[in-house]
Structures are given as structure tokens and as C-alpha cells.
Design an enzyme around this catalytic site. Structure first.
Site, PDB file in Angstrom:
ATOM      1  N   ASP A  52      89.816  30.643   9.887  1.00  0.00           N
ATOM      2  CA  ASP A  52      89.124  30.263  11.077  1.00  0.00           C
ATOM      3  C   ASP A  52      89.449  28.672  11.124  1.00  0.00           C
ATOM      4  O   ASP A  52      90.534  27.978  10.238  1.00  0.00           O
ATOM      5  CB  ASP A  52      87.670  30.064  10.775  1.00  0.00           C
ATOM      6  CG  ASP A  52      87.235  31.676  10.771  1.00  0.00           C
ATOM      7  OD1 ASP A  52      87.535  32.247  11.779  1.00  0.00           O
ATOM      8  OD2 ASP A  52      86.354  31.811  10.081  1.00  0.00           O
ATOM      9  N   TYR A 110      89.124  32.494  -2.631  1.00  0.00           N
ATOM     10  CA  TYR A 110      88.870  31.457  -1.764  1.00  0.00           C
ATOM     11  C   TYR A 110      87.937  30.284  -2.642  1.00  0.00           C
ATOM     12  O   TYR A 110      87.455  30.696  -3.665  1.00  0.00           O
ATOM     13  CB  TYR A 110      87.724  31.896  -0.589  1.00  0.00           C
ATOM     14  CG  TYR A 110      88.406  32.555   0.606  1.00  0.00           C
ATOM     15  CD1 TYR A 110      89.027  31.583   1.713  1.00  0.00           C
ATOM     16  CD2 TYR A 110      88.709  33.755   0.589  1.00  0.00           C
ATOM     17  CE1 TYR A 110      89.723  32.258   2.758  1.00  0.00           C
ATOM     18  CE2 TYR A 110      89.171  34.481   1.837  1.00  0.00           C
ATOM     19  CZ  TYR A 110      89.636  33.508   2.568  1.00  0.00           C
ATOM     20  OH  TYR A 110      90.277  33.992   3.834  1.00  0.00           O
TER      21      TYR A 110
END
Lengths: 257, 257
Positions: A52, A110
Site C-alpha cells: 500500500d 512482513y
């Protein structure tokens, strides 16, 4: 036609994320435009993870099909010469013709970084979420452990049009620990960095950030650790915590085996 | 009147350095403007080191005289509320009435960071000088050792109007070593960070950056290590190497004892 695997790192600050979109600069569009002069026509680059806006990457992977015979070292140099310094191709490899960075990914790692301490250190600004209130590491870890394994993460998916029907994912590892401070920076303000690293077979949109927002509520005593299991069971976004800011999130690695 | 000692950290990217100047944003002016609403009139803040445009600080020290009785914790919060996030006051302490951050400083520690490896990692962009060509660490260290001690550093002073007449300074420590890589970033491109840390009783304008520019010429085989002694003896700026970029430089600490 040959298929190539690109490994990229980027500072996501100021970019509208990975995926190409009208009216905003994205990493995918930058890489596609960097390849175009070489190939002589429009090229489609497929990324493993659609990070994002504002999210960083240490090891994003992308696949691309090219006709040009340029060798991989020269391609790496040509790409980096055509990209802004905040986006770097770290590695270019020949790949199997069927290789697709997104469809073939078996897992991703992540990392989210929380900066504690009453004063936000200027050097952590771009790469962490600063929490001036104290955070209880044990509580974070207890809550995090409840999210490991195979679960329906519907409560941790971004609300809105991009929702995915199948919201079951497996988090094979969720590790929360203090980062070792850099040896070159004097300690200041009692602040520490808490790293939250997740490995999973796949992640829903905003999933890591919704998990972090929920864990932080636990760490700050605004939510019971056990309520994280209730949030999973509820399958409603509102039952989990807020979405943590993009600047603390890094796509660390994509696994293919 | 009371005298206060402020310890500050800042990301110097995008600022015209410490010292107040017309037509450009500086750290000194920001701190002075942040104090003004509190004191109700213009306030002069004196910094220990006049860091140049783009140079960062981990522990700059400044002194200021105030009439306002605000306690030090509240002042720290008020200052940070009035400063941009890239500039943070880490600590506010009551000081002796005669304390002056610049005149009383007994020593300063500066650190310069060199990033090696063929590709510049995006996360090192703002905080290191990237050298794509190999650097010989042993040669750097051999040359660096010649600069330790008391010397006339006229060859390492910025050319131009700001030159100081007395150019003798003592570098009590010059340490060059690989930085321990952060535990949260995967190794990439074979790059390492070389840290050059200098402690001295004072530094001429551009001195650390001219030293680093000269050492890098040695590390890249473009200059003999021994020629650093010749550069000192010559007392001409042209006999030393170029001035390294500001973005790799940090004012780490100011010592008062």
C-alpha cells in the site's frame, strides 16, 4: 521471450504503493517505465505483494517477460539508472518461463516497527510508528501468539470494495522482540524499537497493519490479550483494532519454495 | 534569568544547517521560533556545533537564557509541539548561569557513514554516502591513524571567507570500523556500512567531510595512505581530497568535561 525475476527494495514514503494507478506515482509504474526504453514497447511487471501507499520493501519480488537479450547485470544497471534512488533493483535473475511473482509466491515475511519512548527520534520517523505511551511487550507477545496458525482473518481485512471472499490464511510465525539498537546511535529518551515479524502464506489487504493496530491496543492496556481470539471469531472489521500507519511496515521477503 | 541546556537530534535533510540565516530554514531559527511564544519575545539559542546544510545530529547541544519559570519537562513538550518532527529536543536541563553551549564545549564526536556495495540501498540514502566502487578498509584505517593527534588542519578547512586563523586541532580518536548490520534488514548486494568516528577538541568548517573525502581517495587506491601526512604539512586545501557529501555526517555528541 524470456522471464526474469527482479528483487527490489524501496522507501515507500511519497509513493502511492506498488500497484499502477491513474494520477499517482507507484512503484510498479516506475519499474514498467524504466523497462520501456529498453524493450521498445510497454512492459507489464507483476509484483508478489501489492504494498500500500507508504509501505516500504526490503525484498519485493517482481516478474517480467522481455524479448531483449540484455544480460542480467546490465539490465540491473540499466533499470537502476532509470529509477529514482528511493527504488532500487537489488537482483535480476533468469527465471522459468512459467514463473509469476504473485501466483507462485508460497509465503511472505512482513515486519512492522514500533518506536517507543516519549520523544520520537527524527531518524526513526520514516520507518516506524511512534507510540509515546508505554507498551507492554509481554502483553503484545501473548496476544500475538493467539494469531499464529490457520485462521479466518476477515476481521483484519481492509473494509471496502477490494475485499477477498476467502479470508482464511496461515500465519506460520509471528515473532515480537526488541530490536538490537544500532551501535552507532547513542541511546536517547529511553526509546526502543519493537519489531513484529510475521511469516504467512498470504496476507489480506491491510491485514498486517490491522493486526498491529489490535496488538498495540493490547500492549497499551486498552484491550485484553484474549480478546484477539474474539476478534478473529467475530469476522467483522470493527471487532479488531485500527489500521496501523503504513510507514512502520516493510515487505521483507517473498518465499517461493 | 535562568540558563538551560538543550540536547537535540535532527534529520538535517532539507535544512540549511544549524545557523540562522536569511532566506533559508535552519535548526537554530526553528528552535528560536519555538521558544518565542513561551517567552513572549525573541530568544537567542546558541548551538555547540554549527552543523552545515544537510548534516544530521544525534546529540547537538544548545544553551538558552529564559525568564519564563516553566519546568524542564513541560518545556521539552512545548518545544517539541512547536518543532517539525525532523527536529526533536531529547532533553532539557537547568544549567549554570555561565553555561554557553559553544564556548564551554571541550570536545565533540562526529560520525561519518559510508555505504559500500554496487547498489545503494534506499534505506541508507539519507544517512550515508554511497560508494559503488570497492573501498579498502585497511588502507582507510592506515591513513586515518596519521590524522590522530594534534595537527594543523589548514588543508582540511573549507575554502572561502569563513576561514579560521588558528587551524591547529587535536583529534583524540579516529576510529574506522564496519557497522554491525541491523538485525531486521536482510543483507543485500554485498553492501556494508563503514563508520568513521572522530573525537576532537574542535573541528574547522568542513573538516570532517574533507578528512573523509581524503580517506576515501586512499580507500579507493587513488592516493597513498602516507600522502595524508603530506596533505597536513602542505596547509593548502587543494592538497587534501574533496569534501564528502553532508548526508553521511552526524554530530553524535558534545562533551563538556
Amino acid at each position: 521471450m524470456r522471464t526474469l525475476k527482479l528483487t527490489l527494495a524501496y522507501d515507500g514514503t511519497g509513493y502511492a504503493g506498488w500497484q499502477r494507478q491513474a494520477g499517482a506515482e507507484t512503484i510498479q509504474a516506475l519499474v514498467e517505465r524504466a523497462l520501456q526504453p529498453l524493450e521498445g514497447c510497454a512492459v507489464a511487471v507483476h509484483g508478489a505483494g501489492r504494498t500500500d501507499a507508504g509501505v516500504h520493501a526490503l525484498g519485493q519480488v517482481a516478474s517480467v517477460r522481455l524479448t531483449h537479450p540484455i544480460d542480467t547485470d546490465a539490465l540491473l544497471r540499466a533499470l537502476n539508472a532509470n529509477l529514482p534512488p528511493a527504488v532500487r533493483v537489488l537482483c535480476v535473475e533468469e527465471a522459468d518461463d512459467r514463473f509469476h511473482a504473485r501466483f507462485d509466491a508460497r509465503g511472505k515475511v512482513y515486519r512492522y516497527r514500533l518506536a517507543t519512548g516519549s520523544v520520537a527520534h527524527p531518524l526513526d520517523l520514516r520507518y516506524a510508528w511512534h507510540l509515546p505511551q508505554p507498551v507492554d511487550l509481554d502483553a503484545l507477545q501473548a496476544a500475538g501468539a493467539l494469531l499464529e496458525g490457520r485462521h479466518d482473518f476477515a476481521s483484519f481485512q481492509a473494509a471496502g470494495g477490494t475485499a477477498t471472499a476467502n479470508t482464511v490464511r496461515t500465519i506460520s510465525r509471528l515473532r515480537i522482540a526488541l530490536e538490537r539498537p544500532p551501535d552507532w546511535r547513542p541511546a536517547s529518551g529511553g526509546g526502543e524499537i519493537i519489531g513484529i515479524e510475521l511469516r504467512g502464506d498470504g496476507f489480506l489487504r491491510h491485514m498486517v497493519r490491522a493486526i498491529v493496530g489490535t496488538l498495540v491496543e493490547v500492549g497499551q492496556g486498552r484491550r485484553e490479550a484474549g480478546s484477539v481470539a474474539d476478534a478473529l471469531a467475530a469476522r467483522r472489521r470493527a471487532s479488531a483494532g485500527p489500521t496501523a500507519p503504513a510507514r512502520g511496515l516493510f515487505l521483507v521477503r517473498v518465499d517461493y519454495h
